[in-house]
Design a protein around this motif. Sequence first.
Motif, PDB file in Angstrom:
ATOM      1  N   GLN A  94      -2.933  -8.973  -0.627  1.00  0.00           N
ATOM      2  CA  GLN A  94      -3.414  -9.500  -1.692  1.00  0.00           C
ATOM      3  C   GLN A  94      -4.767  -8.631  -2.074  1.00  0.00           C
ATOM      4  O   GLN A  94      -5.355  -7.906  -1.442  1.00  0.00           O
ATOM      5  N   SER A  95      -4.847  -8.795  -3.429  1.00  0.00           N
ATOM      6  CA  SER A  95      -5.993  -8.046  -4.087  1.00  0.00           C
ATOM      7  C   SER A  95      -7.468  -8.190  -3.283  1.00  0.00           C
ATOM      8  O   SER A  95      -8.044  -7.291  -3.197  1.00  0.00           O
ATOM      9  N   ASN A  96      -7.757  -9.531  -2.959  1.00  0.00           N
ATOM     10  CA  ASN A  96      -8.810 -10.006  -2.229  1.00  0.00           C
ATOM     11  C   ASN A  96      -8.915  -9.402  -0.801  1.00  0.00           C
ATOM     12  O   ASN A  96      -9.999  -9.702  -0.262  1.00  0.00           O
ATOM     13  N   LYS A  97      -7.969  -8.724  -0.136  1.00  0.00           N
ATOM     14  CA  LYS A  97      -8.045  -8.201   0.861  1.00  0.00           C
ATOM     15  C   LYS A  97      -7.873  -6.584   0.938  1.00  0.00           C
ATOM     16  O   LYS A  97      -7.859  -6.032   2.042  1.00  0.00           O
ATOM     17  N   ALA A  98      -8.126  -6.205  -0.375  1.00  0.00           N
ATOM     18  CA  ALA A  98      -7.934  -4.666  -0.517  1.00  0.00           C
ATOM     19  C   ALA A  98      -9.335  -3.805   0.294  1.00  0.00           C
ATOM     20  O   ALA A  98      -8.985  -2.848   1.003  1.00  0.00           O
ATOM     21  N   LYS A  99     -10.217  -4.630   0.246  1.00  0.00           N
ATOM     22  CA  LYS A  99     -11.640  -3.809   0.749  1.00  0.00           C
ATOM     23  C   LYS A  99     -11.506  -3.830   2.414  1.00  0.00           C
ATOM     24  O   LYS A  99     -11.474  -2.637   3.107  1.00  0.00           O
ATOM     25  N   GLU A 100     -10.881  -4.654   3.000  1.00  0.00           N
ATOM     26  CA  GLU A 100     -10.478  -4.806   4.426  1.00  0.00           C
ATOM     27  C   GLU A 100      -9.199  -3.893   4.782  1.00  0.00           C
ATOM     28  O   GLU A 100      -9.498  -3.085   5.815  1.00  0.00           O
ATOM     29  N   ALA A 101      -8.449  -3.778   3.986  1.00  0.00           N
ATOM     30  CA  ALA A 101      -7.180  -2.902   4.036  1.00  0.00           C
ATOM     31  C   ALA A 101      -7.598  -1.592   3.968  1.00  0.00           C
ATOM     32  O   ALA A 101      -7.132  -0.615   5.081  1.00  0.00           O
ATOM     33  N   VAL A 102      -8.498  -1.170   3.084  1.00  0.00           N
ATOM     34  CA  VAL A 102      -8.831   0.444   3.029  1.00  0.00           C
ATOM     35  C   VAL A 102      -9.481   0.695   4.345  1.00  0.00           C
ATOM     36  O   VAL A 102      -9.427   1.910   4.536  1.00  0.00           O
ATOM     37  N   ALA A 103     -10.601  -0.202   4.755  1.00  0.00           N
ATOM     38  CA  ALA A 103     -11.251   0.311   5.715  1.00  0.00           C
ATOM     39  C   ALA A 103     -10.653   0.155   7.183  1.00  0.00           C
ATOM     40  O   ALA A 103     -10.938   1.082   8.164  1.00  0.00           O
ATOM     41  N   LEU A 104      -9.405  -0.535   7.384  1.00  0.00           N
ATOM     42  CA  LEU A 104      -8.756  -0.670   8.698  1.00  0.00           C
ATOM     43  C   LEU A 104      -7.455   0.144   8.610  1.00  0.00           C
ATOM     44  O   LEU A 104      -7.290   0.688   9.825  1.00  0.00           O
ATOM     45  N   PHE A 105      -6.768   0.281   7.479  1.00  0.00           N
ATOM     46  CA  PHE A 105      -5.422   0.851   7.808  1.00  0.00           C
ATOM     47  C   PHE A 105      -5.381   2.159   7.265  1.00  0.00           C
ATOM     48  O   PHE A 105      -6.213   2.701   6.429  1.00  0.00           O
ATOM     49  N   ASP A 106      -4.779   3.068   7.994  1.00  0.00           N
ATOM     50  CA  ASP A 106      -4.301   4.555   7.707  1.00  0.00           C
ATOM     51  C   ASP A 106      -3.244   4.607   6.606  1.00  0.00           C
ATOM     52  O   ASP A 106      -3.090   5.669   6.113  1.00  0.00           O
ATOM     53  N   ALA A 107      -2.538   3.905   6.457  1.00  0.00           N
ATOM     54  CA  ALA A 107      -1.361   3.765   5.617  1.00  0.00           C
ATOM     55  C   ALA A 107      -1.323   2.315   5.123  1.00  0.00           C
ATOM     56  O   ALA A 107      -1.117   1.227   5.850  1.00  0.00           O
ATOM     57  N   ILE A 108      -0.860   2.274   3.738  1.00  0.00           N
ATOM     58  CA  ILE A 108      -0.267   0.966   3.277  1.00  0.00           C
ATOM     59  C   ILE A 108       0.951   1.050   2.475  1.00  0.00           C
ATOM     60  O   ILE A 108       1.340   1.825   1.734  1.00  0.00           O
ATOM     61  N   HIS A 109       1.905   0.154   2.954  1.00  0.00           N
ATOM     62  CA  HIS A 109       3.326   0.408   2.397  1.00  0.00           C
ATOM     63  C   HIS A 109       3.686  -0.527   1.171  1.00  0.00           C
ATOM     64  O   HIS A 109       4.892  -0.604   1.029  1.00  0.00           O
ATOM     65  N   SER A 110       2.836  -1.216   0.745  1.00  0.00           N
ATOM     66  CA  SER A 110       3.122  -2.500   0.016  1.00  0.00           C
ATOM     67  C   SER A 110       2.436  -2.517  -1.499  1.00  0.00           C
ATOM     68  O   SER A 110       2.228  -3.609  -1.801  1.00  0.00           O
ATOM     69  N   VAL A 111       2.243  -1.235  -1.882  1.00  0.00           N
ATOM     70  CA  VAL A 111       1.890  -1.149  -3.363  1.00  0.00           C
ATOM     71  C   VAL A 111       2.857  -1.447  -4.329  1.00  0.00           C
ATOM     72  O   VAL A 111       3.935  -0.897  -4.303  1.00  0.00           O
ATOM     73  N   ASP A 112       2.692  -2.665  -5.006  1.00  0.00           N
ATOM     74  CA  ASP A 112       3.737  -3.163  -5.742  1.00  0.00           C
ATOM     75  C   ASP A 112       3.317  -3.891  -7.106  1.00  0.00           C
ATOM     76  O   ASP A 112       4.177  -4.439  -7.644  1.00  0.00           O
ATOM     77  N   ARG A 113       2.159  -3.732  -7.759  1.00  0.00           N
ATOM     78  CA  ARG A 113       1.722  -4.299  -8.749  1.00  0.00           C
ATOM     79  C   ARG A 113       0.154  -3.870  -9.291  1.00  0.00           C
ATOM     80  O   ARG A 113      -0.298  -3.306  -8.363  1.00  0.00           O
ATOM     81  N   PRO A 114       0.028  -4.011 -10.567  1.00  0.00           N
ATOM     82  CA  PRO A 114      -1.119  -3.350 -11.088  1.00  0.00           C
ATOM     83  C   PRO A 114      -2.367  -3.697 -10.640  1.00  0.00           C
ATOM     84  O   PRO A 114      -3.221  -3.121 -10.089  1.00  0.00           O
ATOM     85  N   SER A 115      -2.399  -5.095  -9.976  1.00  0.00           N
ATOM     86  CA  SER A 115      -3.888  -5.649  -9.682  1.00  0.00           C
ATOM     87  C   SER A 115      -4.065  -5.114  -8.179  1.00  0.00           C
ATOM     88  O   SER A 115      -5.155  -4.990  -7.897  1.00  0.00           O
TER      89      SER A 115
END
Length: 229
Positions: A94-115
Motif C-alpha cells: 500500500q502507498s502509505n506503507k512505502a516509507k516502512e517498506a523502503v526502510a526495511l526491505f532489500d527487494a520489493i516484488h509488487s510494483v504494480d500501479r502509478p501510486s
Amino acid sequence: MAPENSSPITPDLPNGLASVEHEIARACKDARRDRSSVKLIAVSKTFGADAITPVIRAGQRIFGENRVQEAKAKWPGLMSAYPGIALHLIGPLQSNKAKEAVALFDAIHSVDRPSICQALAKEIDSQSRRPQLFVQLNTGEEPQKAGIAPGEADAFIAGCREKYGLEISGLMCIPPVNDAPAPHFALTAKIAARNGLKNLSMGMSADFAVAIQLGATHVRVGSAIFGHR
C-alpha cells in the motif's frame, strides 16, 4: 543492502530446506544453469522466530514476507542477531506503507500501479536507499489479483523508468492456480527480455523447478521449507 546467501548452506538442513536445495540444484543441472544463478527466497510469512531461526542457522539468508507490518514486528530482532539477511516483500504494498517498506526491505516484488511508483520514488530519494524493484505481472489477467496485464507491461515499465526514475530490476508473476504454469513463466520471461530486465521472480513450492527451466532467477518457496501454515 544486505548480501544475499552470504553464508553457506550447511549439510544438516531443517524443515524441508535440504529437499528444496536438492530440487533447485537438479533443476539447474537439467537447465544447464549454474546453481548460483538462482536465489532461493524462503517465504516466512505467518511463521514466527522459532520456525525461522533454524533455517537461518542452516545458512539461508534470503527471506520473503507478504505484509510490511508483520515483517516490521518480527524481523528487526532476527536481523540484529543474524547479520547478512536480505528481506524481500513479495506481497501487495500500500502507498502509505512505502516509507516502512523502503526502510526495511532489500527487494520489493509488487510494483504494480502509478501510486506505488510515486510513493516509492519519494521514499527512495528521501532515504537514499534503493531496494531492488520488481514489477508484478498479472499474466492470467485475473480480476481479483494484483499486477499489470501483459499487454500494458511495456508502457508501465517505461513509465516507472521515465516518469518516476525507478530502476526496475525484473518481473514477478504468480500464475493462476488452475493453469499450467509454464506458459505464464515463458510469457514473463519474454516481456522481461524485450525490456532489458535480467531478473525473474517466479516459481513457488509446487512449480519452482519449471520456473528455473524457464529462466527464474528468484524462486519463492514457503510450504516446502516451513510446512503448511
